[in-house]
Design a protein around this motif. Structure first.
Motif, mmCIF file in Angstrom:
data_model
loop_
_atom_site.group_PDB
_atom_site.id
_atom_site.type_symbol
_atom_site.label_atom_id
_atom_site.label_comp_id
_atom_site.label_asym_id
_atom_site.label_seq_id
_atom_site.Cartn_x
_atom_site.Cartn_y
_atom_site.Cartn_z
ATOM 1 N N PHE A 9 52.999 38.679 52.623
ATOM 2 C CA PHE A 9 51.741 38.962 53.312
ATOM 3 C C PHE A 9 50.665 37.925 52.995
ATOM 4 O O PHE A 9 49.480 38.242 52.974
ATOM 5 C CB PHE A 9 51.264 40.373 52.959
ATOM 6 N N ALA A 10 51.101 36.697 52.785
ATOM 7 C CA ALA A 10 50.146 35.624 52.501
ATOM 8 C C ALA A 10 49.177 35.463 53.670
ATOM 9 O O ALA A 10 49.580 35.316 54.821
ATOM 10 C CB ALA A 10 50.891 34.317 52.249
ATOM 11 N N GLY A 11 47.899 35.527 53.380
ATOM 12 C CA GLY A 11 46.869 35.347 54.393
ATOM 13 C C GLY A 11 46.642 36.537 55.308
ATOM 14 O O GLY A 11 45.855 36.452 56.255
ATOM 15 N N ALA A 12 47.311 37.668 55.026
ATOM 16 C CA ALA A 12 47.259 38.811 55.943
ATOM 17 C C ALA A 12 46.294 39.904 55.511
ATOM 18 O O ALA A 12 46.014 40.821 56.291
ATOM 19 C CB ALA A 12 48.657 39.413 56.097
ATOM 20 N N ALA A 13 45.770 39.855 54.289
ATOM 21 C CA ALA A 13 45.049 41.001 53.731
ATOM 22 C C ALA A 13 43.807 41.381 54.534
ATOM 23 O O ALA A 13 43.531 42.572 54.741
ATOM 24 C CB ALA A 13 44.673 40.720 52.276
ATOM 25 N N TRP A 14 43.026 40.394 54.980
ATOM 26 C CA TRP A 14 41.802 40.715 55.730
ATOM 27 C C TRP A 14 42.152 41.499 56.982
ATOM 28 O O TRP A 14 41.494 42.484 57.336
ATOM 29 C CB TRP A 14 41.064 39.429 56.088
ATOM 30 N N TYR A 15 43.209 41.109 57.661
ATOM 31 C CA TYR A 15 43.630 41.798 58.878
ATOM 32 C C TYR A 15 44.277 43.142 58.554
ATOM 33 O O TYR A 15 44.120 44.111 59.306
ATOM 34 C CB TYR A 15 44.599 40.907 59.660
ATOM 35 N N TYR A 16 44.982 43.206 57.453
ATOM 36 C CA TYR A 16 45.625 44.447 57.031
ATOM 37 C C TYR A 16 44.581 45.538 56.833
ATOM 38 O O TYR A 16 44.762 46.689 57.254
ATOM 39 C CB TYR A 16 46.391 44.208 55.728
ATOM 40 N N ALA A 17 43.482 45.191 56.206
ATOM 41 C CA ALA A 17 42.438 46.168 55.929
ATOM 42 C C ALA A 17 41.761 46.660 57.196
ATOM 43 O O ALA A 17 41.265 47.798 57.242
ATOM 44 C CB ALA A 17 41.404 45.569 54.971
ATOM 45 N N ARG A 18 41.737 45.860 58.226
ATOM 46 C CA ARG A 18 40.956 46.187 59.425
ATOM 47 C C ARG A 18 41.791 46.610 60.630
ATOM 48 O O ARG A 18 41.269 47.292 61.520
ATOM 49 C CB ARG A 18 40.085 44.980 59.797
#
Length: 267
Positions: A9-18
């Protein structure tokens, strides 16, 4: 399926949260009732992402621990907790392979939840480790829904898959590797574990989503993250939005969803 890759999930966290859909309120109420959460117990959300299960359940326990190997996910979870005024969640970096090492620091729990994360783990080893960390009357929840692009038939889902495959190749990616479906079932894995008494929960419903939500969801995944797309991201997104615009000129599509979960205890 088990994997030890660190870049899922590299680079995905901001989108994951939203953009990762949360769990329906009726499911939260069901878990609270079945595990008799009364504000005095402790909860571990293993593979917590940005807290989609830990945060709504935190009000029903004295302490929740969100544990994830991706530090950006933990940072997003902490930010979401602060924004909602939730102060009883502790965020710990680690995954299923760290449970034995961190057992003394983590302590005992009444409930361990895994939402959309268990399929990435070593199932037998994880359940053995959790057996030593869950109170006698406690248990486990494995929850998730059908993966909305790869596992759901439909015209727009097929069109989105085609766009992904144009830019990332024919195989479903999983970080720097490729995805292989598990050769076992959650039910069978639980039946062989200490948590062999289980019940199945299923909630089918339909959901309407916009093009923005589909784009954001894809960027939250292990198979279409910004890191995987790299310099092709802008062109990919333009292709995807044009494809969706052709299929849904009004800007939204519907999808069938089946939330499924196993609630498990010791016999």
């Amino acid at each position: 399926m088990t994997t030890h890759m660190t870049d899922l999930f590299a680079g995905a966290a901001w989108y994951y949260a939203r953009y990762r859909p949360g769990y329906p309120e009726s499911f939260r109420r069901h878990v609270v009732a079945r595990f008799a959460l009364d504000g005095t117990q402790r909860l571990l959300d293993l593979g917590c992402g940005s807290g989609q299960l830990a945060l709504p359940l935190a009000a029903h326990v004295v302490e929740a621990v969100g544990m994830d190997p991706e530090p950006e996910m933990l940072a997003e979870g902490a930010a979401q907790a602060a924004a909602r005024g939730i102060s009883n969640v502790r965020w710990v970096r680690g995954g299923d392979r760290d449970l034995d090492r961190l057992k003394d620091d983590l302590g005992m729990f009444h409930l361990v939840t895994m939402g959309r994360s268990f399929h990435w783990m070593d199932w037998p080893a994880t359940l053995r480790s959790l057996d030593a960390m869950i109170e006698t009357t406690g248990g486990i929840v494995l929850a998730g829904e059908n993966e909305r692009i790869w596992e759901v038939p439909g015209i727009w889902q097929e069109a989105v898959r085609a766009v992904i495959q144009r830019w990332l190749g024919p195989s479903r990616r999983a970080g720097s590797g490729t995805y292989a479906p598990p050769d076992d079932s959650f039910e069978a894995a639980l039946a062989r574990s200490a948590f062999a008494r289980m019940e199945r929960y299923a909630l089918p419903f339909r959901r309407t989503v916009t093009a923005d939500e589909i784009v954001g969801y894809l960027y939250s995944t292990s198979y279409c993250s910004p890191a995987l797309l790299g310099n092709h991201r802008a062109a990919f997104e333009a292709d995807l939005r044009e494809t969706l615009r052709t299929l849904a000129p009004d800007g939204s599509v519907t999808e069938p969803v089946e939330l499924g979960a196993y609630l498990a205890w010791r016999p």
